[in-house]
Design a protein around this motif. Structure first.
Motif, short mmCIF file in Angstrom:
data_model
loop_
_atom_site.label_atom_id
_atom_site.label_comp_id
_atom_site.label_asym_id
_atom_site.label_seq_id
_atom_site.Cartn_x
_atom_site.Cartn_y
_atom_site.Cartn_z
N GLU A 21 -3.44 -1.71 1.12
CA GLU A 21 -4.10 -2.07 -0.14
C GLU A 21 -5.50 -2.62 0.12
O GLU A 21 -6.44 -2.33 -0.62
CB GLU A 21 -3.25 -3.08 -0.91
CG GLU A 21 -1.95 -2.50 -1.45
CD GLU A 21 -2.18 -1.29 -2.35
OE1 GLU A 21 -3.19 -1.23 -3.07
OE2 GLU A 21 -1.34 -0.37 -2.31
N GLU A 24 -6.57 -2.64 -10.83
CA GLU A 24 -5.31 -2.24 -10.22
C GLU A 24 -5.19 -2.80 -8.80
O GLU A 24 -4.15 -3.30 -8.39
CB GLU A 24 -5.25 -0.69 -10.20
CG GLU A 24 -3.95 -0.10 -9.74
CD GLU A 24 -2.82 -0.27 -10.74
OE1 GLU A 24 -3.08 -0.67 -11.90
OE2 GLU A 24 -1.68 -0.03 -10.34
N GLN A 25 -6.28 -2.73 -8.06
CA GLN A 25 -6.25 -3.22 -6.67
C GLN A 25 -6.04 -4.73 -6.62
O GLN A 25 -5.33 -5.23 -5.74
CB GLN A 25 -7.55 -2.84 -5.94
CG GLN A 25 -7.60 -1.40 -5.50
CD GLN A 25 -6.36 -0.96 -4.74
OE1 GLN A 25 -5.65 -0.06 -5.19
NE2 GLN A 25 -6.07 -1.57 -3.62
N GLU A 50 -2.36 -5.21 -7.09
CA GLU A 50 -1.53 -4.75 -5.98
C GLU A 50 -1.72 -5.62 -4.73
O GLU A 50 -0.75 -5.89 -4.02
CB GLU A 50 -1.84 -3.28 -5.67
CG GLU A 50 -1.31 -2.38 -6.77
CD GLU A 50 -1.45 -0.91 -6.47
OE1 GLU A 50 -2.26 -0.55 -5.60
OE2 GLU A 50 -0.74 -0.13 -7.12
N GLU A 63 -5.66 7.73 -1.69
CA GLU A 63 -4.54 7.50 -2.61
C GLU A 63 -3.34 8.35 -2.18
O GLU A 63 -2.19 7.88 -2.21
CB GLU A 63 -4.94 7.85 -4.05
CG GLU A 63 -6.15 7.08 -4.58
CD GLU A 63 -5.91 5.60 -4.86
OE1 GLU A 63 -4.74 5.18 -4.90
OE2 GLU A 63 -6.90 4.87 -5.00
N VAL A 81 -7.80 0.32 0.79
CA VAL A 81 -8.15 1.04 -0.44
C VAL A 81 -9.14 0.24 -1.27
O VAL A 81 -10.10 0.79 -1.83
CB VAL A 81 -6.86 1.39 -1.25
CG1 VAL A 81 -7.21 1.91 -2.63
CG2 VAL A 81 -6.03 2.41 -0.49
N GLU A 135 0.80 5.49 -6.63
CA GLU A 135 -0.36 5.99 -5.88
C GLU A 135 -0.63 7.45 -6.20
O GLU A 135 -1.78 7.89 -6.26
CB GLU A 135 -0.16 5.80 -4.37
CG GLU A 135 -0.03 4.36 -3.91
CD GLU A 135 -1.21 3.47 -4.30
OE1 GLU A 135 -2.28 3.98 -4.64
OE2 GLU A 135 -1.03 2.25 -4.27
N HIS A 177 -2.53 7.49 -9.32
CA HIS A 177 -3.94 7.13 -9.06
C HIS A 177 -4.71 8.34 -8.53
O HIS A 177 -5.86 8.57 -8.89
CB HIS A 177 -4.04 5.99 -8.03
CG HIS A 177 -3.33 4.75 -8.44
ND1 HIS A 177 -3.15 3.68 -7.60
CD2 HIS A 177 -2.73 4.40 -9.61
CE1 HIS A 177 -2.48 2.73 -8.23
NE2 HIS A 177 -2.22 3.14 -9.44
FE1 OFO Z 1 -4.04 3.20 -5.60
O1 OFO Z 1 -3.55 1.50 -5.90
FE2 OFO Z 1 -3.33 0.51 -4.40
O2 OFO Z 1 -3.75 1.52 -3.12
#
Ligand code: OFO
Length: 165
Positions: free
Chosen positions: A93, A125-126, A129, A16, A96, A49, A52
């Motif tokens: 992304e 969230e991912q 994003e 993050e 992550v 981020e 997060h």
């Molecule tokens: Fe931490 O939300 Fe995307 O990488």
């Protein structure tokens, strides 16, 4: 806290933090190249981020673990185009997301339902994003090398809404 899970959560802090630094670097590139809308977009992404990361730090410490604040590598700053900027955004992304999925998997292996529950916020969230990154990248692919298209993309990015899943 289960040591293996604590280690994975601490690793996630690094990812993050790395994303936050990378997006800040992308914001700087956009800012100095006249893309103020894109710059604002990445300044905001960078802040998110960091949030997060902090959420993980607090969670680990509250659950009798110990969060470790990592050193991170210098982010890339040698972008060639808006297209490349958003390609890196999507790659970051996706990376992550893969790491979060791995934490979820390990939580189930260790029957750690507390952390599993906590991580659901990151899963959602991912999804959002990644959808945002893909949609913006698709738009840039349509625009291609058209300079006025880039101008409009930069102007309109602040009004962009992430697509509903
Ligand atoms: Fe931490 O939300 Fe995307 O990488």
């Amino acid at each position: 806290m289960i040591p293996e899970i604590e280690k994975l959560l601490n690793d996630q802090i690094t990812y993050e933090a790395t994303a936050s630094a990378q997006y800040l670097s992308m914001a700087c590139w956009a800012d100095v190249n006249g893309y103020n809308g894109v710059a604002e977009f990445f300044y905001t992404q960078s802040e998110e981020e960091r949030v997060h990361m902090t959420k993980l730090v607090k969670f680990i410490n509250e659950r009798s673990g110990a969060a470790v604040i990592p050193a991170i590598d210098k982010p890339r700053d040698d972008f060639k185009s808006l297209l490349e900027l958003f390609e890196i955004f999507l790659e970051s992304e996706e990376f992550v997301t893969a790491k979060i999925n791995n934490i979820i998997y390990e939580c189930l292996q260790h029957k750690d339902y507390n952390v599993h529950n906590f991580m659901q916020w990151y899963v959602a969230e991912q999804l959002e994003e990644e959808a945002t990154a893909r949609t913006l990248l698709d738009k840039l692919k349509i625009i291609g090398g058209d300079k006025s298209g880039h101008y409009l993309f930069d102007r309109d990015i602040s009004t962009f809404q992430a697509p509903e899943e």
